[in-house]
Design a protein around this motif. Structure first.
Motif, PDB file in Angstrom:
ATOM      1  N   PHE A 151      -3.351   0.318  17.017  1.00 12.23           N
ATOM      2  CA  PHE A 151      -4.163  -1.114  16.770  1.00 12.23           C
ATOM      3  C   PHE A 151      -2.833  -2.300  15.175  1.00 12.23           C
ATOM      4  N   MET A 152      -2.517  -1.467  14.840  1.00 16.26           N
ATOM      5  CA  MET A 152      -1.921  -2.575  13.595  1.00 16.26           C
ATOM      6  C   MET A 152      -0.493  -3.564  14.146  1.00 16.26           C
ATOM      7  N   THR A 153      -0.439  -2.611  14.941  1.00 14.01           N
ATOM      8  CA  THR A 153       1.304  -2.665  16.048  1.00 14.01           C
ATOM      9  C   THR A 153       0.568  -4.374  16.613  1.00 14.01           C
ATOM     10  N   THR A 154      -0.676  -4.104  17.593  1.00 10.72           N
ATOM     11  CA  THR A 154      -1.672  -5.736  17.869  1.00 10.72           C
ATOM     12  C   THR A 154      -1.547  -6.585  17.331  1.00 10.72           C
ATOM     13  N   MET A 155      -2.493  -6.303  16.347  1.00  6.98           N
ATOM     14  CA  MET A 155      -3.280  -7.307  16.102  1.00  6.98           C
ATOM     15  C   MET A 155      -2.664  -7.632  14.585  1.00  6.98           C
ATOM     16  N   TYR A 156      -1.518  -6.930  13.730  1.00  4.00           N
ATOM     17  CA  TYR A 156      -1.097  -7.499  12.654  1.00  4.00           C
ATOM     18  C   TYR A 156       0.438  -7.756  13.339  1.00  4.00           C
ATOM     19  N   PRO A 157       0.625  -8.336  14.451  1.00  2.00           N
ATOM     20  CA  PRO A 157       2.464  -8.096  14.265  1.00  2.00           C
ATOM     21  C   PRO A 157       2.958  -9.005  13.743  1.00  2.00           C
ATOM     22  N   SER A 158       2.738  -9.627  12.729  1.00  2.00           N
ATOM     23  CA  SER A 158       3.758 -10.183  12.158  1.00  2.00           C
ATOM     24  C   SER A 158       3.484  -9.280  10.615  1.00  2.00           C
ATOM     25  N   SER A 159       3.484  -8.213  11.176  1.00  4.20           N
ATOM     26  CA  SER A 159       3.377  -7.191   9.488  1.00  4.20           C
ATOM     27  C   SER A 159       2.321  -6.874   7.928  1.00  4.20           C
ATOM     28  N   ASP A 160       1.862  -7.779   8.360  1.00  2.00           N
ATOM     29  CA  ASP A 160       1.563  -8.228   7.419  1.00  2.00           C
ATOM     30  C   ASP A 160      -0.248  -7.486   6.851  1.00  2.00           C
ATOM     31  N   GLY A 161      -0.411  -6.713   8.108  1.00  2.00           N
ATOM     32  CA  GLY A 161      -2.140  -5.608   7.897  1.00  2.00           C
ATOM     33  C   GLY A 161      -1.832  -4.373   6.941  1.00  2.00           C
ATOM     34  N   TYR A 162      -3.291  -4.325   6.718  1.00  2.00           N
ATOM     35  CA  TYR A 162      -3.436  -3.204   5.376  1.00  2.00           C
ATOM     36  C   TYR A 162      -3.637  -2.307   6.104  1.00  2.00           C
ATOM     37  N   PHE A 163      -4.149  -1.346   6.079  1.00  2.00           N
ATOM     38  CA  PHE A 163      -4.919  -0.002   7.085  1.00  2.00           C
ATOM     39  C   PHE A 163      -5.413   0.665   5.068  1.00  2.00           C
ATOM     40  N   GLN A 164      -6.679   1.074   5.379  1.00  4.01           N
ATOM     41  CA  GLN A 164      -7.300   1.346   5.311  1.00  4.01           C
ATOM     42  C   GLN A 164      -7.772   2.804   4.907  1.00  4.01           C
ATOM     43  N   GLN A 165      -7.915   3.700   4.025  1.00  2.60           N
ATOM     44  CA  GLN A 165      -8.879   5.383   3.998  1.00  2.60           C
ATOM     45  C   GLN A 165      -8.833   5.907   3.058  1.00  2.60           C
ATOM     46  N   ASP A 166      -9.829   6.319   3.300  1.00  4.07           N
ATOM     47  CA  ASP A 166     -10.409   6.530   1.544  1.00  4.07           C
ATOM     48  C   ASP A 166      -8.985   8.245   1.011  1.00  4.07           C
ATOM     49  N   ASN A 167      -9.694   8.815   0.421  1.00  2.00           N
ATOM     50  CA  ASN A 167      -8.947   9.767  -0.554  1.00  2.00           C
ATOM     51  C   ASN A 167      -9.426  11.608   0.144  1.00  2.00           C
ATOM     52  N   ALA A 168      -9.595  11.781   1.281  1.00  2.00           N
ATOM     53  CA  ALA A 168      -9.911  13.025   2.137  1.00  2.00           C
ATOM     54  C   ALA A 168      -8.908  13.776   1.871  1.00  2.00           C
ATOM     55  N   PRO A 169      -8.887  15.459   1.697  1.00  2.00           N
ATOM     56  CA  PRO A 169      -7.654  15.828   1.622  1.00  2.00           C
ATOM     57  C   PRO A 169      -6.726  16.105   2.988  1.00  2.00           C
ATOM     58  N   CYS A 170      -7.585  15.444   3.355  1.00  2.00           N
ATOM     59  CA  CYS A 170      -6.411  15.739   5.102  1.00  2.00           C
ATOM     60  C   CYS A 170      -5.552  14.411   5.316  1.00  2.00           C
ATOM     61  N   HIS A 171      -6.038  13.136   4.356  1.00  2.00           N
ATOM     62  CA  HIS A 171      -5.934  11.410   4.810  1.00  2.00           C
ATOM     63  C   HIS A 171      -4.892  11.999   3.427  1.00  2.00           C
ATOM     64  N   LYS A 172      -4.007  12.704   2.598  1.00  2.00           N
ATOM     65  CA  LYS A 172      -3.272  12.471   1.451  1.00  2.00           C
ATOM     66  C   LYS A 172      -2.103  14.153   1.504  1.00  2.00           C
ATOM     67  N   ALA A 173      -2.206  14.761   2.681  1.00  2.00           N
ATOM     68  CA  ALA A 173      -1.598  16.044   3.100  1.00  2.00           C
ATOM     69  C   ALA A 173      -0.545  14.428   3.726  1.00  2.00           C
ATOM     70  N   ARG A 174       0.646  16.116   3.283  1.00  2.00           N
ATOM     71  CA  ARG A 174       2.731  15.249   3.076  1.00  2.00           C
ATOM     72  C   ARG A 174       2.743  14.584   4.307  1.00  2.00           C
ATOM     73  N   ILE A 175       2.776  15.483   5.279  1.00  2.00           N
ATOM     74  CA  ILE A 175       2.672  14.816   6.488  1.00  2.00           C
ATOM     75  C   ILE A 175       1.914  13.536   7.024  1.00  2.00           C
ATOM     76  N   ILE A 176       0.391  13.614   6.453  1.00  2.00           N
ATOM     77  CA  ILE A 176       0.716  11.761   6.736  1.00  2.00           C
ATOM     78  C   ILE A 176       0.965  10.875   5.570  1.00  2.00           C
ATOM     79  N   SER A 177       1.323  11.423   4.785  1.00  2.18           N
ATOM     80  CA  SER A 177       1.788  10.600   3.704  1.00  2.18           C
ATOM     81  C   SER A 177       3.414  10.392   4.063  1.00  2.18           C
ATOM     82  N   ASN A 178       3.938  11.109   4.776  1.00  2.00           N
ATOM     83  CA  ASN A 178       5.712  10.624   4.822  1.00  2.00           C
ATOM     84  C   ASN A 178       5.412  10.587   6.268  1.00  2.00           C
TER      85      ASN A 178
END
Length: 315
Positions: A231-258
C-alpha cells in the motif's frame, strides 16, 4: 420583580394621575388598558395610604440561599465534585445561622446550573507521557493539510455479532419491563465477534484484514509485510508517505521495529505519542460528496455522507 400581573410603580402612578385628572374608572381602564378592578384597587390604595408602589413584590417565601450563599455552595462543589447531596448540605450548614434542607440544596444547585451526571472516562496519563504528547503536538503544529494527506492511518477494531458491549438504555413505563420491544436478547458465550485490521489514507481506502486469533507480533509482521508495504509503495512512490500505528505491544515488538528500520527508505513511521486514544478522523467532504473517497465508498444514497468515523465504522 413581583408576580405576573403586578403593575410597575410608573403604571400605578399613571392610574393615579388619570383618576386625579377627572377620568372615571371606565375611562381610565380604557385609556391605560387595565381592568376596572385594577384601576379601582390602585386608586383606593393611593387614597387610603398615599402610596403608588406595590407591596406584592415582597410577597412569598424568602429565598434561603442568597447570592452569597450560592457562591459558598459553588466553592463546596469545586472543592469536591463527588460529594453527595447530604454531604453538600451538611458542609453548607456548618457555621450558618439558618440551616437548609437537602431539597433546598437540590433546588439551589439546579438554579445555579449544576446537575448530577456521570463523569466522562478518560485514559490515565502520566506526567512523562503528557510531556511526550505535548512534544508530538508541537512538532506537528505547523503541518498543513497537504502534509497530513501523506499519512496512512491504521488500527484494529472488534465487532460483536449479536449486540453492543456498551451501555444500552430504553424508554419504558414501570409495567413494561417484559414488553418485547423493551428486551435485549442474549446468547451463550456472548454471540461471538470478529476482529479486523484496516488502514486508509486521504486518497483511498486500504486493505481490510480479518484477524482469526489474538494479534501478536508474528501475526502483525505478516500484516505489515503483506499489506502495509504494498500500500505505501503504491500510494507514495516518492517515499514521502507516513505510516501511523498506535502503541499496542505487538506494534512495538523488536521484530516490528527492525522491519520498519529496514524499509525507512521507502516510507516513514509516524511516531505516535504514548497513551493516545483511538483515532476518530473525519474524512472528506463534510457531507457534500464532492471528490471524497469516504462518500464514494458508500453504496446507499441515504448513507452517502462523511461523518466522524473510527476505523471499524468506515470499513
Amino acid at each position: 420583580m413581583g408576580k405576573k400581573g403586578d403593575l410597575s410603580n410608573l403604571e400605578r402612578g399613571m392610574v393615579v394621575g388619570a383618576r386625579r385628572a377627572g377620568l372615571s374608572i371606565s375611562q381610565s381602564a380604557q385609556l391605560l388598558g387595565f381592568s376596572r378592578t385594577t384601576i379601582s384597587r390602585v386608586y383606593k390604595e393611593w387614597c387610603e395610604k398615599g402610596k403608588t408602589s406595590s407591596m406584592r413584590q415582597s410577597c412569598g417565601r424568602k429565598c434561603l440561599v442568597d447570592a452569597r450563599g450560592q457562591r459558598r455552595m459553588g466553592r463546596l462543589i469545586q472543592a469536591d465534585r463527588r460529594a453527595t447531596l447530604t454531604e453538600i448540605t451538611t458542609r453548607y450548614n456548618r457555621g450558618m445561622q439558618q440551616s437548609i434542607c437537602e431539597a433546598t440544596t437540590r433546588t439551589t444547585l439546579r438554579r445555579m446550573g449544576y446537575n448530577s451526571r456521570r463523569p466522562h472516562r478518560v485514559p490515565l496519563i502520566s506526567t512523562t507521557n503528557r510531556k511526550k504528547r505535548l512534544q508530538f503536538a508541537r512538532a506537528h503544529q505547523n503541518w498543513t493539510v497537504e502534509d497530513w494527506k501523506n499519512v496512512a492511518w491504521s488500527d484494529e477494531s472488534r465487532f460483536l455479532l449479536r449486540h453492543s458491549d456498551g451501555r444500552v438504555r430504553i424508554w419504558r413505563k414501570q409495567n413494561e419491563n417484559m414488553d418485547p420491544s423493551c428486551l435485549v436478547t442474549t446468547v451463550q458465550a456472548g454471540g461471538g465477534g470478529v476482529m479486523v485490521w484496516g488502514m486508509f489514507s486521504w486518497h483511498t481506502l486500504g486493505p481490510l484484514v480479518p484477524i482469526g486469533h489474538r494479534l501478536n507480533a508474528t501475526a502483525y509482521l505478516s500484516i505489515v509485510s503483506d499489506h502495509v508495504h504494498p500500500f505505501m509503495t503504491t500510494m507514495y512512490p516518492s517515499s514521502d508517505g507516513y505510516f501511523q500505528q498506535d502503541n499496542a505491544p505487538c506494534h512495538k515488538a523488536r521484530i516490528i521495529s527492525n522491519w520498519f528500520l529496514e524499509h525507512d527508505n521507502e516510507f516513514t513511521e509516524l511516531k505516535w505519542p504514548p497513551q493516545s486514544p483511538d483515532l476518530n478522523p473525519s474524512l472528506g467532504c463534510g457531507g457534500t460528496g464532492a471528490s471524497c473517497p469516504g462518500c464514494a465508498s458508500h453504496t446507499s444514497p441515504s448513507t452517502a455522507r462523511c461523518y466522524p468515523i473510527n476505523m471499524g465504522q468506515h470499513f
